[in-house]
Scaffold this active site. Sequence first.
Site, PDB file in Angstrom:
ATOM      1  N   ASP A   1       1.745  -8.870  -3.668  1.00 44.94           N
ATOM      2  CA  ASP A   1       1.397  -7.524  -3.214  1.00 44.94           C
ATOM      3  C   ASP A   1       0.806  -7.602  -1.810  1.00 44.94           C
ATOM      4  OD1 ASP A   1       0.780  -4.888  -2.921  1.00 44.94           O
ATOM      5  OD2 ASP A   1      -0.415  -4.714  -4.760  1.00 44.94           O
TER       6      ASP A   1
ATOM      7  N   LYS B   1      -9.401  -2.603   4.634  1.00 50.51           N
ATOM      8  CA  LYS B   1     -10.188  -2.140   3.493  1.00 50.51           C
ATOM      9  C   LYS B   1     -10.743  -3.340   2.718  1.00 50.51           C
ATOM     10  CE  LYS B   1      -7.540   2.139   3.039  1.00 50.51           C
ATOM     11  NZ  LYS B   1      -6.520   1.898   4.073  1.00 50.51           N
TER      12      LYS B   1
ATOM     13  N   LYS C   1       4.072   9.427  -0.760  1.00 60.34           N
ATOM     14  CA  LYS C   1       3.419   8.453   0.116  1.00 60.34           C
ATOM     15  C   LYS C   1       4.526   7.647   0.794  1.00 60.34           C
ATOM     16  CE  LYS C   1      -0.173   4.873   0.036  1.00 60.34           C
ATOM     17  NZ  LYS C   1      -1.046   4.050  -0.846  1.00 60.34           N
TER      18      LYS C   1
ATOM     19  N   VAL D   1       0.175   3.910   7.261  1.00 58.16           N
ATOM     20  CA  VAL D   1       0.036   3.238   8.553  1.00 58.16           C
ATOM     21  C   VAL D   1       1.399   2.767   9.038  1.00 58.16           C
ATOM     22  CG1 VAL D   1      -0.893   1.184   9.707  1.00 58.16           C
ATOM     23  CG2 VAL D   1      -2.371   2.574   8.245  1.00 58.16           C
TER      24      VAL D   1
ATOM     25  N   SER E   1       0.782  -5.404   1.862  1.00 59.85           N
ATOM     26  CA  SER E   1       1.085  -4.089   2.432  1.00 59.85           C
ATOM     27  C   SER E   1       2.175  -4.183   3.498  1.00 59.85           C
ATOM     28  CB  SER E   1      -0.176  -3.492   3.053  1.00 59.85           C
ATOM     29  OG  SER E   1       0.130  -2.329   3.786  1.00 59.85           O
ATOM     30  N   ALA E   2       3.048  -3.178   3.503  1.00 57.97           N
ATOM     31  CA  ALA E   2       4.077  -3.082   4.546  1.00 57.97           C
ATOM     32  C   ALA E   2       3.458  -2.853   5.920  1.00 57.97           C
ATOM     33  CB  ALA E   2       5.047  -1.952   4.210  1.00 57.97           C
ATOM     34  N   ASP E   3       2.178  -2.454   5.959  1.00 52.60           N
ATOM     35  CA  ASP E   3       1.507  -2.261   7.245  1.00 52.60           C
ATOM     36  C   ASP E   3       1.570  -3.524   8.096  1.00 52.60           C
ATOM     37  OD1 ASP E   3       0.809   0.142   6.096  1.00 52.60           O
ATOM     38  OD2 ASP E   3      -1.341  -0.247   6.037  1.00 52.60           O
TER      39      ASP E   3
ATOM     40  N   GLU F   1      -2.303   9.406  11.065  1.00 51.64           N
ATOM     41  CA  GLU F   1      -1.528   9.338   9.826  1.00 51.64           C
ATOM     42  C   GLU F   1      -1.854  10.526   8.925  1.00 51.64           C
ATOM     43  OE1 GLU F   1      -2.908   7.481   6.420  1.00 51.64           O
ATOM     44  OE2 GLU F   1      -4.232   6.077   7.481  1.00 51.64           O
TER      45      GLU F   1
END
Length: 301
Positions: free
Chosen positions: A138, A159, A86, A106, A140-142, A25
């Site tokens: 919230d 994380k 981003k 990612v 993540s789209a990951d 990435e």
Amino acid sequence: MQDFIAYSPEVAAARAAGRPIVALESTIISHGMPYPQNVQTAREVEDIIRAGGAVPATIALLDGKIRVGLTPEELELLGRSPKALKISRRDLPYALAARKIGATTVAATMICAELAGIRVFVTGGIGGVHRGAETSFDISADLQELARSSVAVVCAGAKSILDIGLTLEYLETHGVPVLAIGQDNFAAFYTPDSGFKADFRIDEPAEQARFLKTKWALGLAGGVVISNPVPAAAAMPRAEIDAITEQALGEAAAQGITGKAVTPYLLARIKALTEGRSLATNIALVKHNAQAGARLALALG
């Protein structure tokens, strides 16, 4: 796809020769580390993959193209540019159509890797369910992308700024397998052990490759998370990083920082509070993941 994808000479040659390729990435370069450590680390990670017998393909958006593999000059440009967007799934069409410079998250890297036929992707840590997501939503789209794109993601877990328990629950709901290397538990980025178990422990690259081939041969589309814990010598004490993370999260909330700005803020704040030790850990774990990713790419053939 020829209208949207451009391969570096090194990656194009690897594709023609049937050599294993590992995707990387680029948000870690533009939004994850300060200059010049970001560019230096990116080059060192690429060299680790080459030394492991595979070919690195750092992915970014430049001049209206998905660049699969970057030249040294393009890496430098990305590492210095304050204009790099981003890029996640929703941003890809805009950034390409508007010919913006973009660093892939990612999620976006998984999309681009699959378009390029690359099955192994190395990163630092995946995104996940943020703390307080029951009210902020919230997430993540990951995680959605891991359920969609058939790419193996080698990482040091999620994380520690996230709600790791809910992240693993989300992955389970969407049928995303989580493999662990060298231990039974899922890793937590700065520290080896999150306290939560992975789905399966598979240490050997050949067995990991057999798992991936079986999953995809069954028609079970989607990615696989491969948790590779940070080496103990480079890890941070869990109690210390947890306390610092709580402080950084409180400061972000007080400043009204939300959305995709949260993670870069927290990483920068944690770096400051640890006087740079967290950055050293981040660099060490990415390099460690590169070694594991190269071995897996070779095993996949």
